[in-house]
Design an enzyme around this catalytic site. Structure first.
Site, PDB file in Angstrom:
ATOM      1  N   SER A  75       0.940  -0.926  -0.089  1.00 19.06           N
ATOM      2  CA  SER A  75      -0.227   0.029  -0.023  1.00 19.06           C
ATOM      3  C   SER A  75       0.745   0.745  -0.281  1.00 19.06           C
ATOM      4  O   SER A  75       1.751   1.274   0.596  1.00 19.06           O
ATOM      5  CB  SER A  75      -0.779   0.281   1.172  1.00 19.06           C
ATOM      6  OG  SER A  75      -1.129  -1.057   1.420  1.00 19.06           O
TER       7      SER A  75
HETATM    8  N1  SAH Z   1      -0.541  -5.107   4.570  1.00 18.86           N
HETATM    9  C1  SAH Z   1      -0.387  -5.808   2.850  1.00 18.86           C
HETATM   10  C2  SAH Z   1      -0.842  -4.657   1.599  1.00 18.86           C
HETATM   11  C3  SAH Z   1      -1.027  -6.531   1.201  1.00 18.86           C
HETATM   12  S1  SAH Z   1      -2.509  -6.766  -0.730  1.00 18.86           S
HETATM   13  C4  SAH Z   1       0.924  -4.775   2.955  1.00 18.86           C
HETATM   14  O1  SAH Z   1       1.571  -4.053   3.559  1.00 18.86           O
HETATM   15  O2  SAH Z   1       2.431  -5.356   2.236  1.00 18.86           O
HETATM   16  C5  SAH Z   1      -3.518  -7.504   0.045  1.00 18.86           C
HETATM   17  C6  SAH Z   1      -2.757  -8.737   0.689  1.00 18.86           C
HETATM   18  O3  SAH Z   1      -4.013  -8.950   0.785  1.00 18.86           O
HETATM   19  C7  SAH Z   1      -2.633  -9.653  -0.480  1.00 18.86           C
HETATM   20  O4  SAH Z   1      -1.173  -9.873  -0.813  1.00 18.86           O
HETATM   21  C8  SAH Z   1      -3.043 -10.361  -1.090  1.00 18.86           C
HETATM   22  O5  SAH Z   1      -3.115 -11.787  -1.254  1.00 18.86           O
HETATM   23  C9  SAH Z   1      -4.472 -10.091   0.270  1.00 18.86           C
HETATM   24  N2  SAH Z   1      -5.518 -11.182   0.471  1.00 18.86           N
HETATM   25  C10 SAH Z   1      -6.475 -11.285  -0.398  1.00 18.86           C
HETATM   26  N3  SAH Z   1      -7.858 -11.997  -0.263  1.00 18.86           N
HETATM   27  C11 SAH Z   1      -7.737 -12.479   1.225  1.00 18.86           C
HETATM   28  C12 SAH Z   1      -7.801 -13.657   1.626  1.00 18.86           C
HETATM   29  N4  SAH Z   1      -9.191 -13.966   2.028  1.00 18.86           N
HETATM   30  N5  SAH Z   1      -6.951 -14.132   2.848  1.00 18.86           N
HETATM   31  C13 SAH Z   1      -6.061 -13.964   3.252  1.00 18.86           C
HETATM   32  N6  SAH Z   1      -5.723 -12.371   2.387  1.00 18.86           N
HETATM   33  C14 SAH Z   1      -5.885 -12.347   0.868  1.00 18.86           C
END
Ligand code: SAH
Length: 226
Positions: A75
């Site tokens: 993000s």
């Molecule tokens: N917090 C992260 C940003 C992540 S982007 C950071 O600081 O880098 C969103 C993430 O959510 C992705 O890695 C994606 O794979 C994950 N995601 C999407 N759906 C999900 C689910 N059902 N359970 C767990 N993770 C999920």
């Protein structure tokens, strides 16, 4: 303020990824309205360049979302700062559940504030990399799980804080159930690709008080694990 950063967290960073670039980012976050000194301090200390590929590490302190592989993104720093600031506004919670570990950066920021972090990721390669970063930075206290985050983490619940870092089409019932009395949840809700609304949901005497914190843009919450 007492930060639980270990010295190792500050040992990285030369040149473009160094302290000057970080200081510039912090000034920018301040100009954009981030006020909480605790948030500004941890974001100055956590080495964001270690959470992206080496090839783009030089861009880690720009205020942009960046690719982290598998079609996912780390993000934008402003959003991390804003969500962190909102989450700790009532006080720093002892524990927090994060849905969507991704690069691990948001989890590291929360852990550096002294929060015991439980984070869930559905994509194993991303989780493996994130775990390596937690170890490298001495953040072994971050607990992570390869699972479908829509189910939350029942055995560790209830949580005084929940942060969803992917766009959900709805607020999952499991998250509401696992939110402690008085607890606070932040979740981007809306369709993928479109604009989502960041919602702040507080559990007050058994009721859920819902506030809209504005438009955001996240990759979607997807079902199942890979
Ligand atoms: N917090 C992260 C940003 C992540 S982007 C950071 O600081 O880098 C969103 C993430 O959510 C992705 O890695 C994606 O794979 C994950 N995601 C999407 N759906 C999900 C689910 N059902 N359970 C767990 N993770 C999920």
């Amino acid at each position: 303020m007492s930060l639980t950063l270990r010295p190792r967290l500050d040992d990285h960073g030369l040149g473009l990824t160094g302290q000057r670039a970080r200081d510039r980012l912090i000034q920018r976050l301040q100009a954009e309205g981030i006020r909480d000194p605790r948030v500004l301090e941890v974001m100055r200390m956590v080495p964001r360049h270690l959470f992206v590929d080496e090839a783009i590490a030089g861009r880690a302190y720009e205020d942009n979302a960046l690719p982290i592989g598998s079609g996912q993104t780390i993000s934008q720093p402003y959003i991390v700062a804003k969500m962190t600031e909102s989450l700790i506004e009532p006080g720093i919670p002892a524990r927090a559940l994060e849905i969507g570990t991704g690069s691990g950066y948001q989890a590291a920021v929360l852990a550096a504030l002294g929060i015991e972090v439980f984070t869930i990721e559905r994509m194993e390669p991303l989780l493996r990399q994130a775990r390596r970063r937690f170890r490298q930075l001495g953040l072994e206290g971050v607990r992570s799980r390869h699972d479908d985050g829509r189910l939350g983490w029942p055995d560790a619940s209830p949580f005084p804080a929940i942060m969803v870092t992917a766009a959900a089409s709805r607020v999952e019932p499991a998250w509401l159930e696992q939110l402690a009395e008085g607890g606070l949840m932040l979740a981007p809700v809306g369709e993928a690709g479109g604009v989502q609304r960041l919602r702040r949901i507080q559990r007050v005497q058994g009721e859920f008080v819902d506030t809209d914190l504005g438009a955001v843009s996240f990759v979607p919450v997807l079902p199942g694990i890979v």
